[in-house]
Design an enzyme around this catalytic site. Structure first.
Site, short mmCIF file in Angstrom:
data_model
loop_
_atom_site.label_atom_id
_atom_site.label_comp_id
_atom_site.label_asym_id
_atom_site.label_seq_id
_atom_site.Cartn_x
_atom_site.Cartn_y
_atom_site.Cartn_z
N HIS A 55 0.67 -1.25 0.09
CA HIS A 55 -0.03 -0.21 0.12
C HIS A 55 1.11 1.00 0.04
O HIS A 55 1.54 1.05 0.93
CB HIS A 55 -0.69 0.09 0.74
CG HIS A 55 -1.69 -1.23 1.73
ND1 HIS A 55 -3.19 -0.74 0.88
CD2 HIS A 55 -2.21 -2.53 1.59
CE1 HIS A 55 -3.64 -1.87 0.69
NE2 HIS A 55 -3.17 -2.93 1.67
N ASP A 300 2.11 -6.68 3.19
CA ASP A 300 1.20 -5.97 3.09
C ASP A 300 1.25 -5.21 3.42
O ASP A 300 0.45 -4.65 5.23
CB ASP A 300 0.00 -7.18 3.65
CG ASP A 300 -1.44 -6.07 3.51
OD1 ASP A 300 -1.96 -5.46 3.08
OD2 ASP A 300 -2.58 -6.80 4.48
ZN LIG Z 1 -6.42 -7.34 2.33
#
Ligand SMILES: [Zn+2]
Length: 424
Positions: A55, A300
Protein backbone atom coordinates in the site's frame (compact mmCIF):
# COMPACT_ATOMS: atom_id res chain seq x y z
CA UNK A 1 25.63 3.70 -17.34
CA UNK A 2 28.00 2.59 -14.58
CA UNK A 3 29.80 -0.76 -14.55
CA UNK A 4 30.32 -2.72 -11.34
CA UNK A 5 32.15 -5.76 -10.08
CA UNK A 6 30.42 -7.35 -7.11
CA UNK A 7 33.33 -9.28 -5.57
CA UNK A 8 32.85 -12.53 -3.75
CA UNK A 9 29.07 -12.54 -3.28
CA UNK A 10 27.38 -15.90 -2.79
CA UNK A 11 24.41 -16.41 -5.15
CA UNK A 12 21.60 -17.96 -3.07
CA UNK A 13 24.14 -18.44 -0.26
CA UNK A 14 26.03 -21.01 -2.35
CA UNK A 15 29.58 -20.80 -3.92
CA UNK A 16 30.95 -17.20 -3.84
CA UNK A 17 31.76 -15.65 -7.21
CA UNK A 18 32.27 -12.28 -8.88
CA UNK A 19 29.28 -10.69 -10.61
CA UNK A 20 30.00 -8.21 -13.37
CA UNK A 21 27.38 -5.58 -14.11
CA UNK A 22 27.67 -4.10 -17.59
CA UNK A 23 25.08 -2.07 -19.52
CA UNK A 24 22.46 -2.86 -16.90
CA UNK A 25 22.77 -6.64 -17.22
CA UNK A 26 24.74 -9.39 -15.47
CA UNK A 27 27.75 -10.82 -17.24
CA UNK A 28 30.58 -13.18 -16.34
CA UNK A 29 33.20 -11.69 -18.65
CA UNK A 30 36.17 -9.59 -17.48
CA UNK A 31 35.28 -6.34 -15.73
CA UNK A 32 35.17 -3.29 -17.99
CA UNK A 33 37.84 -0.62 -17.39
CA UNK A 34 36.81 1.84 -14.72
CA UNK A 35 34.25 -0.51 -13.18
CA UNK A 36 33.44 0.29 -9.56
CA UNK A 37 34.17 -2.51 -7.13
CA UNK A 38 31.86 -3.55 -4.32
CA UNK A 39 33.45 -5.94 -1.82
CA UNK A 40 30.70 -8.45 -1.15
CA UNK A 41 32.67 -11.13 0.71
CA UNK A 42 30.36 -12.88 3.15
CA UNK A 43 27.23 -11.48 1.51
CA UNK A 44 24.40 -13.44 -0.09
CA UNK A 45 23.11 -12.20 -3.44
CA UNK A 46 19.50 -12.81 -4.45
CA UNK A 47 17.47 -11.61 -7.45
CA UNK A 48 15.70 -8.36 -6.52
CA UNK A 49 12.70 -9.04 -4.30
CA UNK A 50 9.19 -8.58 -5.76
CA UNK A 51 6.25 -7.65 -3.55
CA UNK A 52 2.74 -8.59 -4.63
CA UNK A 53 0.98 -6.51 -1.99
CA UNK A 54 2.09 -2.98 -1.06
CA UNK A 55 0.00 0.00 0.00
CA UNK A 56 1.67 3.22 -1.19
CA UNK A 57 -1.27 5.49 -0.18
CA UNK A 58 -0.74 7.92 -3.07
CA UNK A 59 -3.00 9.43 -4.35
CA UNK A 60 -5.00 10.57 -1.33
CA UNK A 61 -3.06 9.82 1.84
CA UNK A 62 0.35 11.30 1.13
CA UNK A 63 0.61 12.08 4.85
CA UNK A 64 0.94 8.30 5.47
CA UNK A 65 3.10 7.34 2.45
CA UNK A 66 3.93 8.48 -1.07
CA UNK A 67 5.05 6.48 -4.06
CA UNK A 68 8.51 7.91 -3.47
CA UNK A 69 8.79 7.18 0.29
CA UNK A 70 7.30 3.72 -0.16
CA UNK A 71 9.71 3.07 -3.02
CA UNK A 72 12.64 4.05 -0.81
CA UNK A 73 11.43 1.74 1.95
CA UNK A 74 11.07 -1.04 -0.63
CA UNK A 75 14.59 -0.56 -2.00
CA UNK A 76 16.02 -0.57 1.52
CA UNK A 77 14.21 -3.85 2.09
CA UNK A 78 15.85 -5.39 -0.99
CA UNK A 79 12.89 -4.99 -3.37
CA UNK A 80 13.19 -4.05 -7.03
CA UNK A 81 9.46 -4.26 -7.84
CA UNK A 82 6.29 -3.72 -5.83
CA UNK A 83 2.61 -4.05 -6.70
CA UNK A 84 0.72 -1.01 -5.42
CA UNK A 85 -2.77 -1.81 -4.12
CA UNK A 86 -5.78 0.01 -5.55
CA UNK A 87 -7.45 1.29 -2.37
CA UNK A 88 -6.20 4.85 -2.82
CA UNK A 89 -8.29 8.04 -3.02
CA UNK A 90 -9.31 8.24 -5.80
CA UNK A 91 -9.42 4.45 -6.15
CA UNK A 92 -7.16 3.01 -8.86
CA UNK A 93 -10.12 1.84 -10.95
CA UNK A 94 -9.36 3.65 -14.23
CA UNK A 95 -6.50 3.79 -16.73
CA UNK A 96 -5.90 7.39 -15.62
CA UNK A 97 -5.22 6.58 -11.98
CA UNK A 98 -3.08 3.48 -12.62
CA UNK A 99 -1.01 5.47 -15.13
CA UNK A 100 -0.55 8.23 -12.54
CA UNK A 101 0.79 5.74 -9.96
CA UNK A 102 2.99 4.06 -12.57
CA UNK A 103 4.43 7.42 -13.67
CA UNK A 104 5.16 8.47 -10.06
CA UNK A 105 7.01 5.18 -9.64
CA UNK A 106 9.12 5.85 -12.72
CA UNK A 107 9.94 9.34 -11.48
CA UNK A 108 11.04 8.01 -8.08
CA UNK A 109 13.19 5.48 -9.94
CA UNK A 110 13.93 3.26 -6.93
CA UNK A 111 11.80 0.20 -7.71
CA UNK A 112 9.43 -0.79 -10.50
CA UNK A 113 5.99 0.24 -9.25
CA UNK A 114 3.34 -2.02 -10.78
CA UNK A 115 -0.16 -0.70 -10.07
CA UNK A 116 -2.88 -3.15 -9.08
CA UNK A 117 -6.24 -2.19 -10.57
CA UNK A 118 -9.50 -2.30 -8.63
CA UNK A 119 -11.90 -5.10 -9.61
CA UNK A 120 -15.01 -2.98 -9.01
CA UNK A 121 -15.72 0.73 -9.44
CA UNK A 122 -14.75 2.58 -6.26
CA UNK A 123 -14.19 -0.80 -4.49
CA UNK A 124 -17.97 -0.69 -4.01
CA UNK A 125 -18.47 -4.28 -5.15
CA UNK A 126 -21.32 -3.36 -7.49
CA UNK A 127 -19.98 -3.20 -11.05
CA UNK A 128 -16.74 -4.12 -12.76
CA UNK A 129 -14.09 -1.42 -13.21
CA UNK A 130 -12.41 -0.81 -16.60
CA UNK A 131 -10.26 -3.95 -16.37
CA UNK A 132 -9.43 -4.00 -20.09
CA UNK A 133 -8.51 -0.31 -20.24
CA UNK A 134 -6.20 -0.72 -17.24
CA UNK A 135 -4.60 -3.80 -18.82
CA UNK A 136 -4.03 -1.89 -22.10
CA UNK A 137 -2.76 1.27 -20.35
CA UNK A 138 0.89 2.27 -20.04
CA UNK A 139 0.79 0.66 -16.58
CA UNK A 140 0.00 -2.76 -18.16
CA UNK A 141 -2.03 -3.90 -15.14
CA UNK A 142 -2.14 -7.68 -14.69
CA UNK A 143 -3.34 -8.00 -11.08
CA UNK A 144 -6.76 -6.73 -10.02
CA UNK A 145 -7.91 -6.53 -6.42
CA UNK A 146 -10.40 -4.73 -4.21
CA UNK A 147 -7.99 -5.47 -1.33
CA UNK A 148 -9.16 -4.07 1.97
CA UNK A 149 -12.52 -5.49 0.93
CA UNK A 150 -13.56 -8.77 -0.69
CA UNK A 151 -15.34 -9.03 -4.02
CA UNK A 152 -18.39 -10.34 -2.22
CA UNK A 153 -20.96 -10.89 -5.01
CA UNK A 154 -20.25 -14.34 -6.50
CA UNK A 155 -21.67 -13.42 -9.91
CA UNK A 156 -19.42 -10.36 -10.10
CA UNK A 157 -16.44 -12.47 -9.02
CA UNK A 158 -17.24 -14.97 -11.76
CA UNK A 159 -17.43 -12.24 -14.39
CA UNK A 160 -14.14 -10.69 -13.21
CA UNK A 161 -12.42 -14.09 -13.45
CA UNK A 162 -13.83 -14.55 -16.96
CA UNK A 163 -12.78 -11.07 -18.06
CA UNK A 164 -9.09 -11.30 -17.09
CA UNK A 165 -8.61 -14.60 -18.96
CA UNK A 166 -8.28 -12.59 -22.21
CA UNK A 167 -4.90 -11.17 -21.13
CA UNK A 168 -3.83 -13.79 -18.56
CA UNK A 169 -4.64 -11.45 -15.71
CA UNK A 170 -5.37 -12.55 -12.18
CA UNK A 171 -7.95 -11.59 -9.56
CA UNK A 172 -6.33 -11.16 -6.14
CA UNK A 173 -8.98 -11.70 -3.51
CA UNK A 174 -9.04 -10.31 0.02
CA UNK A 175 -10.80 -13.39 1.37
CA UNK A 176 -13.26 -12.26 4.03
CA UNK A 177 -16.95 -13.03 4.40
CA UNK A 178 -18.04 -9.64 5.82
CA UNK A 179 -21.21 -10.84 7.51
CA UNK A 180 -19.03 -13.10 9.66
CA UNK A 181 -16.57 -10.35 10.57
CA UNK A 182 -18.92 -7.48 11.43
CA UNK A 183 -17.40 -5.55 14.34
CA UNK A 184 -14.40 -7.89 14.56
CA UNK A 185 -11.39 -6.53 16.42
CA UNK A 186 -9.05 -9.53 16.43
CA UNK A 187 -8.89 -13.29 15.83
CA UNK A 188 -11.88 -15.17 17.23
CA UNK A 189 -10.60 -17.49 19.93
CA UNK A 190 -9.62 -17.80 23.56
CA UNK A 191 -7.64 -14.53 23.65
CA UNK A 192 -10.55 -12.53 22.18
CA UNK A 193 -12.90 -14.15 24.67
CA UNK A 194 -10.58 -13.25 27.55
CA UNK A 195 -10.27 -9.64 26.36
CA UNK A 196 -13.98 -9.33 25.58
CA UNK A 197 -13.28 -8.28 21.96
CA UNK A 198 -15.45 -9.32 18.99
CA UNK A 199 -13.67 -12.07 17.02
CA UNK A 200 -12.85 -12.50 13.29
CA UNK A 201 -13.43 -16.23 12.78
CA UNK A 202 -11.13 -18.34 10.62
CA UNK A 203 -14.20 -19.59 8.77
CA UNK A 204 -14.82 -16.11 7.35
CA UNK A 205 -11.57 -16.41 5.39
CA UNK A 206 -11.88 -20.10 4.59
CA UNK A 207 -15.47 -19.84 3.29
CA UNK A 208 -14.49 -17.15 0.80
CA UNK A 209 -11.40 -19.04 -0.42
CA UNK A 210 -13.46 -22.21 -0.87
CA UNK A 211 -16.08 -20.35 -2.91
CA UNK A 212 -13.45 -18.66 -5.05
CA UNK A 213 -11.43 -21.77 -5.85
CA UNK A 214 -14.66 -23.44 -7.01
CA UNK A 215 -15.52 -20.45 -9.21
CA UNK A 216 -11.96 -20.33 -10.56
CA UNK A 217 -11.98 -24.02 -11.44
CA UNK A 218 -15.35 -23.59 -13.15
CA UNK A 219 -14.21 -20.58 -15.21
CA UNK A 220 -10.69 -21.89 -15.87
CA UNK A 221 -9.15 -18.61 -14.83
CA UNK A 222 -6.49 -17.44 -12.34
CA UNK A 223 -7.10 -16.61 -8.71
CA UNK A 224 -4.58 -15.24 -6.24
CA UNK A 225 -5.44 -15.33 -2.55
CA UNK A 226 -4.11 -12.38 -0.56
CA UNK A 227 -2.61 -12.71 2.93
CA UNK A 228 -3.68 -16.25 3.89
CA UNK A 229 -3.85 -16.44 7.69
CA UNK A 230 -5.39 -19.72 8.87
CA UNK A 231 -4.51 -23.41 8.94
CA UNK A 232 -7.87 -24.22 7.34
CA UNK A 233 -7.08 -21.94 4.40
CA UNK A 234 -3.87 -23.88 3.80
CA UNK A 235 -5.91 -27.12 3.70
CA UNK A 236 -8.35 -25.68 1.15
CA UNK A 237 -5.52 -24.41 -1.05
CA UNK A 238 -3.79 -27.79 -0.88
CA UNK A 239 -7.01 -29.45 -2.04
CA UNK A 240 -7.54 -26.88 -4.82
CA UNK A 241 -4.00 -27.29 -6.14
CA UNK A 242 -4.27 -31.08 -6.08
CA UNK A 243 -7.28 -30.69 -8.38
CA UNK A 244 -5.25 -28.53 -10.77
CA UNK A 245 -7.05 -25.26 -10.08
CA UNK A 246 -4.96 -22.25 -11.15
CA UNK A 247 -4.79 -20.68 -7.72
CA UNK A 248 -1.81 -19.01 -6.08
CA UNK A 249 -1.56 -17.60 -2.58
CA UNK A 250 0.58 -15.34 -0.45
CA UNK A 251 1.35 -15.07 3.25
CA UNK A 252 2.68 -11.99 5.05
CA UNK A 253 5.84 -11.98 7.16
CA UNK A 254 3.81 -11.03 10.23
CA UNK A 255 1.44 -13.99 9.85
CA UNK A 256 4.54 -16.22 9.75
CA UNK A 257 5.80 -14.88 13.09
CA UNK A 258 3.30 -13.07 15.31
CA UNK A 259 0.30 -14.46 17.21
CA UNK A 260 -3.01 -13.16 18.54
CA UNK A 261 -1.91 -13.07 22.18
CA UNK A 262 -0.07 -9.83 21.28
CA UNK A 263 -3.51 -8.17 21.43
CA UNK A 264 -3.21 -8.47 25.20
CA UNK A 265 -0.84 -5.50 25.05
CA UNK A 266 -3.72 -3.42 23.58
CA UNK A 267 -1.03 -1.87 21.36
CA UNK A 268 -2.80 -1.12 18.05
CA UNK A 269 0.45 -1.73 16.16
CA UNK A 270 -0.63 -5.41 16.30
CA UNK A 271 -4.07 -4.74 14.80
CA UNK A 272 -4.12 -6.03 11.23
CA UNK A 273 -6.60 -7.46 8.70
CA UNK A 274 -6.74 -10.44 8.55
CA UNK A 275 -5.86 -10.55 12.25
CA UNK A 276 -2.88 -12.28 13.83
CA UNK A 277 -3.89 -15.87 14.50
CA UNK A 278 -2.75 -18.68 16.81
CA UNK A 279 0.55 -20.53 17.09
CA UNK A 280 -1.09 -23.53 15.35
CA UNK A 281 -2.03 -21.31 12.40
CA UNK A 282 1.52 -19.92 12.23
CA UNK A 283 2.93 -23.45 12.12
CA UNK A 284 0.50 -24.45 9.32
CA UNK A 285 1.34 -21.31 7.31
CA UNK A 286 5.07 -22.02 7.61
CA UNK A 287 4.55 -25.61 6.49
CA UNK A 288 2.29 -24.50 3.63
CA UNK A 289 4.89 -22.00 2.45
CA UNK A 290 7.66 -24.59 2.70
CA UNK A 291 5.77 -27.25 0.69
CA UNK A 292 4.59 -24.81 -2.00
CA UNK A 293 0.90 -24.75 -1.07
CA UNK A 294 1.43 -21.05 -0.37
CA UNK A 295 3.42 -19.64 -3.27
CA UNK A 296 4.81 -16.33 -2.09
CA UNK A 297 5.61 -14.01 0.79
CA UNK A 298 3.97 -10.60 0.32
CA UNK A 299 4.35 -7.74 2.76
CA UNK A 300 0.89 -6.11 2.90
CA UNK A 301 2.96 -3.01 3.80
CA UNK A 302 0.24 -0.78 5.29
CA UNK A 303 1.53 2.61 6.43
CA UNK A 304 -0.78 4.66 8.64
CA UNK A 305 -0.51 8.22 9.94
CA UNK A 306 -0.03 8.54 13.72
CA UNK A 307 -3.58 9.76 14.38
CA UNK A 308 -4.99 6.68 12.66
CA UNK A 309 -2.80 4.24 14.59
CA UNK A 310 -1.86 5.72 17.98
CA UNK A 311 -5.36 5.61 19.35
CA UNK A 312 -7.35 3.02 21.27
CA UNK A 313 -7.44 -0.49 19.79
CA UNK A 314 -11.04 -0.28 18.61
CA UNK A 315 -10.55 2.99 16.70
CA UNK A 316 -7.16 2.18 15.16
CA UNK A 317 -6.86 1.32 11.46
CA UNK A 318 -5.63 -2.21 10.76
CA UNK A 319 -2.23 -2.71 9.15
CA UNK A 320 1.51 -2.59 9.76
CA UNK A 321 4.67 -1.63 7.88
CA UNK A 322 6.47 -4.47 6.15
CA UNK A 323 8.85 -3.57 3.32
CA UNK A 324 12.00 -2.88 5.33
CA UNK A 325 11.69 -5.89 7.64
CA UNK A 326 10.19 -8.59 5.35
CA UNK A 327 13.43 -10.35 4.48
CA UNK A 328 14.65 -10.42 8.08
CA UNK A 329 11.33 -11.77 9.37
CA UNK A 330 11.31 -14.39 6.62
CA UNK A 331 14.84 -15.44 7.62
CA UNK A 332 13.73 -15.72 11.24
CA UNK A 333 10.57 -17.71 10.46
CA UNK A 334 11.74 -19.88 7.56
CA UNK A 335 15.57 -20.07 7.38
CA UNK A 336 16.49 -20.22 11.04
CA UNK A 337 13.85 -22.94 11.46
CA UNK A 338 15.37 -24.95 8.60
CA UNK A 339 12.13 -24.93 6.61
CA UNK A 340 13.69 -23.13 3.61
CA UNK A 341 17.16 -22.33 2.30
CA UNK A 342 18.14 -19.11 0.50
CA UNK A 343 17.15 -20.52 -2.87
CA UNK A 344 13.74 -21.47 -1.52
CA UNK A 345 13.31 -18.07 0.03
CA UNK A 346 14.31 -16.32 -3.22
CA UNK A 347 11.75 -18.39 -5.11
CA UNK A 348 9.00 -17.21 -2.77
CA UNK A 349 10.08 -13.56 -2.50
CA UNK A 350 11.25 -12.93 -6.06
CA UNK A 351 10.79 -15.44 -8.88
CA UNK A 352 7.28 -16.65 -8.03
CA UNK A 353 5.79 -13.22 -7.27
CA UNK A 354 7.35 -11.95 -10.52
CA UNK A 355 5.66 -14.77 -12.41
CA UNK A 356 2.29 -14.14 -10.72
CA UNK A 357 2.53 -10.43 -11.59
CA UNK A 358 3.52 -11.10 -15.20
CA UNK A 359 6.99 -9.57 -14.83
CA UNK A 360 10.23 -10.72 -16.49
CA UNK A 361 11.81 -13.78 -14.80
CA UNK A 362 13.95 -12.98 -11.74
CA UNK A 363 17.30 -14.72 -12.12
CA UNK A 364 21.02 -14.17 -11.56
CA UNK A 365 21.86 -15.72 -14.95
CA UNK A 366 24.22 -14.13 -17.45
CA UNK A 367 22.34 -11.59 -19.54
CA UNK A 368 19.58 -11.10 -16.96
CA UNK A 369 18.78 -7.53 -15.86
CA UNK A 370 21.16 -6.58 -13.03
CA UNK A 371 18.36 -6.23 -10.47
CA UNK A 372 19.53 -7.91 -7.29
CA UNK A 373 19.93 -7.50 -3.57
CA UNK A 374 22.94 -8.14 -1.34
CA UNK A 375 22.21 -9.43 2.15
CA UNK A 376 24.50 -9.75 5.16
CA UNK A 377 23.29 -13.07 6.62
CA UNK A 378 25.33 -12.63 9.83
CA UNK A 379 24.03 -9.16 10.68
CA UNK A 380 21.64 -8.45 13.53
CA UNK A 381 19.73 -5.19 13.74
CA UNK A 382 16.96 -3.56 15.68
CA UNK A 383 14.35 -1.63 13.65
CA UNK A 384 13.97 1.97 14.76
CA UNK A 385 10.69 3.49 13.57
CA UNK A 386 12.24 6.97 13.51
CA UNK A 387 14.87 5.74 11.04
CA UNK A 388 12.36 4.15 8.65
CA UNK A 389 12.31 5.35 5.05
CA UNK A 390 8.53 5.06 5.19
CA UNK A 391 6.57 8.18 6.07
CA UNK A 392 4.75 6.12 8.74
CA UNK A 393 6.02 4.53 11.94
CA UNK A 394 3.71 1.54 12.58
CA UNK A 395 6.23 -1.28 12.71
CA UNK A 396 5.61 -4.14 15.16
CA UNK A 397 9.35 -4.89 15.27
CA UNK A 398 10.53 -1.68 16.96
CA UNK A 399 13.19 -2.57 19.50
CA UNK A 400 13.14 -6.26 18.53
CA UNK A 401 16.38 -7.78 17.25
CA UNK A 402 16.09 -9.28 13.76
CA UNK A 403 18.58 -11.39 11.77
CA UNK A 404 20.04 -10.61 8.31
CA UNK A 405 20.19 -7.17 6.77
CA UNK A 406 19.98 -5.80 3.24
CA UNK A 407 23.28 -4.08 2.42
CA UNK A 408 22.75 -3.07 -1.20
CA UNK A 409 20.09 -3.19 -3.90
CA UNK A 410 20.61 -2.72 -7.63
CA UNK A 411 17.90 -1.96 -10.20
CA UNK A 412 18.92 -2.70 -13.80
CA UNK A 413 22.59 -2.05 -13.10
CA UNK A 414 22.30 1.08 -10.96
CA UNK A 415 22.48 0.99 -7.15
CA UNK A 416 19.37 2.15 -5.33
CA UNK A 417 20.80 1.21 -1.91
CA UNK A 418 24.45 1.10 -0.80
CA UNK A 419 25.71 0.51 2.75
CA UNK A 420 22.12 -0.09 3.85
CA UNK A 421 20.89 3.38 2.80
CA UNK A 422 18.93 4.49 -0.24
CA UNK A 423 21.24 6.25 -2.66
CA UNK A 424 18.66 8.89 -3.61
ZN1 LIG B 1 -6.22 -7.28 2.39
Amino acid sequence: MSAWVIKGAAPYGEEPTDLVVRDGVLSTGPAPKGAQVLDAAGLVVLPGLVDLHTHLREPGREDAETVETGSRAAAQGGYTAVHAMANTDPVADTAGVVEQVWRLGREAGLVDVRPVGAVTVGLAGERLAELGAMADSAARVRIFSDDGKPVHDPQLMRRALEYVKAFDGVIAQHAEEPKLTAGAQMNEGVVAARLGLTGWPAAAEEAMIARDVLLTAHVGSRLHVCHVSTAGSVDILRWAKAKGTRVTAEVTPHHLLLTDDLAETYDPVYKVNPPLRTAEDVAALRDGLADGTIDAIATDHAPHALEDKETEWGAARPGMLGLETALSVAVLAMLETGLLDWRGLALRMSATPARIGGLAPSTLDEGAPASFTLVDPAAHWTPDPAASASRSRNTPYAGRELPARVVATFLRGEPTVLDGKAVR
